[in-house]
Design a protein around this motif. Structure first.
Motif, PDB file in Angstrom:
ATOM      1  N   SER A 291       0.814  -1.215   0.000  1.00  0.00           N
ATOM      2  CA  SER A 291       0.000   0.000   0.000  1.00  0.00           C
ATOM      3  C   SER A 291       0.850   1.269   0.000  1.00  0.00           C
ATOM      4  O   SER A 291       0.408   2.319  -0.446  1.00  0.00           O
ATOM      5  CB  SER A 291      -0.925   0.017   1.224  1.00  0.00           C
ATOM      6  OG  SER A 291      -0.186   0.157   2.426  1.00  0.00           O
TER       7      SER A 291
ATOM      8  N   ARG B 211      -4.973   0.144  -4.785  1.00  0.00           N
ATOM      9  CA  ARG B 211      -4.241   0.724  -3.651  1.00  0.00           C
ATOM     10  C   ARG B 211      -5.139   1.430  -2.629  1.00  0.00           C
ATOM     11  O   ARG B 211      -4.948   1.242  -1.414  1.00  0.00           O
ATOM     12  CB  ARG B 211      -3.150   1.680  -4.137  1.00  0.00           C
ATOM     13  CG  ARG B 211      -2.273   2.197  -2.984  1.00  0.00           C
ATOM     14  CD  ARG B 211      -1.118   3.038  -3.464  1.00  0.00           C
ATOM     15  NE  ARG B 211      -0.123   2.230  -4.144  1.00  0.00           N
ATOM     16  CZ  ARG B 211       0.122   2.279  -5.441  1.00  0.00           C
ATOM     17  NH1 ARG B 211      -0.564   3.109  -6.214  1.00  0.00           N
ATOM     18  NH2 ARG B 211       1.043   1.526  -5.982  1.00  0.00           N
TER      19      ARG B 211
ATOM     20  N   ILE C 135      -6.589  -1.199  -0.415  1.00  0.00           N
ATOM     21  CA  ILE C 135      -5.574  -1.807   0.447  1.00  0.00           C
ATOM     22  C   ILE C 135      -5.190  -0.858   1.573  1.00  0.00           C
ATOM     23  O   ILE C 135      -5.018  -1.266   2.718  1.00  0.00           O
ATOM     24  CB  ILE C 135      -4.332  -2.200  -0.378  1.00  0.00           C
ATOM     25  CG1 ILE C 135      -4.698  -3.244  -1.436  1.00  0.00           C
ATOM     26  CG2 ILE C 135      -3.229  -2.755   0.525  1.00  0.00           C
ATOM     27  CD1 ILE C 135      -3.593  -3.554  -2.415  1.00  0.00           C
ATOM     28  N   GLU C 136      -5.080   0.428   1.257  1.00  0.00           N
ATOM     29  CA  GLU C 136      -4.722   1.418   2.276  1.00  0.00           C
ATOM     30  C   GLU C 136      -5.764   1.466   3.384  1.00  0.00           C
ATOM     31  O   GLU C 136      -5.429   1.570   4.569  1.00  0.00           O
ATOM     32  CB  GLU C 136      -4.575   2.803   1.639  1.00  0.00           C
ATOM     33  CG  GLU C 136      -3.292   2.981   0.853  1.00  0.00           C
ATOM     34  CD  GLU C 136      -3.159   4.380   0.278  1.00  0.00           C
ATOM     35  OE1 GLU C 136      -2.080   4.969   0.397  1.00  0.00           O
ATOM     36  OE2 GLU C 136      -4.147   4.885  -0.282  1.00  0.00           O
TER      37      GLU C 136
ATOM     38  N   THR D 147      -5.370  -1.573   5.660  1.00  0.00           N
ATOM     39  CA  THR D 147      -4.084  -1.743   6.336  1.00  0.00           C
ATOM     40  C   THR D 147      -4.067  -0.981   7.651  1.00  0.00           C
ATOM     41  O   THR D 147      -4.433   0.188   7.711  1.00  0.00           O
ATOM     42  CB  THR D 147      -2.930  -1.230   5.447  1.00  0.00           C
ATOM     43  OG1 THR D 147      -2.969  -1.925   4.209  1.00  0.00           O
ATOM     44  CG2 THR D 147      -1.594  -1.481   6.111  1.00  0.00           C
TER      45      THR D 147
END
Length: 313
Positions: A195, A276, A279-280, A283
């Motif tokens: 990420s 992304r 995913i960020e 996370t």
């Protein structure tokens, strides 16, 4: 018009076939297309402010020197932007000395100041000494030479950028580098780093200088070809430790896919850009502390750099 002529200007003979776009390009149109892509990438990702002091990471290889030459040309359109080259001397005998000489030569030609930092001064030993010490001790750390070098280089580059007062660091990571990194992080199960790797890094701590990657949409072979066309002197000797890297296997796999299915690397890159943000969000982000050993920012009490150095002390 025959296939031997450039499909852009239709005047000069072509010398390069861009398989993923179907274009045949002459040297002039090829060079201009690479420069235009870099300008478009900088604009697309809002990489630069008008008054940035930009540290350009220069290794002496084809990618970093091609980037340095292109950014030097672009600086003429951005008179408030300041360029300074920064180089990390890892201390690799018979390899880094040549690269440093080439970096100095290019910077002198472009009239760009060069700032050098070394592993020896920062960490007390060169990479050669570090690897020799690990091998002599018989330790089984499970890490390659490239893994140690990567962590220490990132620290050294950030320190160098701070020392010259840079607001951003420009690295010459190409499309190939970025896509390889995506696959390597997947293979390692490192979702957090997956990420974080992006064209412009986030401002996560005042001591971290933000990185930009103006070559992130330039294939590696085109970066090399640009250097040849522009007659840019660069080091073509491979690093003696490179054969140990996982990246070599990933590179071979992706090059094979690209040869069979042109445009694969761009497809992976664009897919990652779309994934992304998801995913960020998924996370878990750790708060930065201060490393108890060196005082640099870290998510743990002991930063990764100091942890590695402790393993061999």
């Amino acid at each position: 018009m025959t296939e031997s002529y450039c499909t852009v200007c239709k005047e000069r003979e072509s010398f390069f076939y861009r398989k993923y776009s179907g274009q045949r390009l002459c040297k002039r149109c090829f060079s201009k297309s690479v420069e235009a892509k870099v300008r478009a990438t900088i604009t697309k990702y809002h990489m630069l402010e008008f008054d940035d002091k930009l540290a350009v990471a220069v290794s002496g290889g084809k990618d970093s020197l091609s980037l340095l030459h292109i950014l030097s040309k672009l600086q003429k359109r951005r008179p408030k932007t300041t360029l300074i080259a920064v180089t990390v001397d890892e201390g690799i005998k018979g390899y880094r000395d040549e690269a440093l000489d080439i970096a100095v030569e290019n910077c002198k030609t472009l009239e760009i100041p060069l700032h050098v930092v070394s592993f020896k001064n920062l960490f007390g030993l060169t990479l050669d000494e570090l690897i020799t010490k690990i091998r002599a001790s018989g330790q089984k750390t499970g890490l390659t030479s490239c893994a140690y070098c990567g962590v220490l280089r990132r620290r050294a580059m950030n320190v160098a950028a701070r020392e010259v007062g840079a607001t951003k660091i420009a690295t010459a990571h190409t499309l190939d580098d970025e896509v390889q990194t995506v696959f390597m992080n997947i293979l390692r199960g490192d979702i957090t780093r997956l990420s974080k790797e992006k064209p412009v890094t986030n401002q996560v701590h005042p001591m971290f200088v933000r990185k930009i990657k103006p070559f992130c949409e330039i294939p590696e072979n085109e970066s090399a070809l640009y250097a040849y066309v522009k007659k840019i002197p660069f080091q073509d000797t491979p690093c003696p430790y490179a054969s140990e890297a996982l990246r070599n296997d990933v590179r071979a796999m992706l090059n094979n896919m690209e040869e069979k299915h042109a445009g694969t690397k761009f497809t992976v890159s664009r897919a990652m850009e779309r994934l992304r943000p998801i995913i960020e969000q998924a996370t878990i982000k750790g708060d930065f502390k201060t490393c108890i050993e060196c005082g640099e920012p870290s998510t743990q009490e002991l930063c990764k750099t100091c942890e590695m150095l402790h393993q061999i002390s």
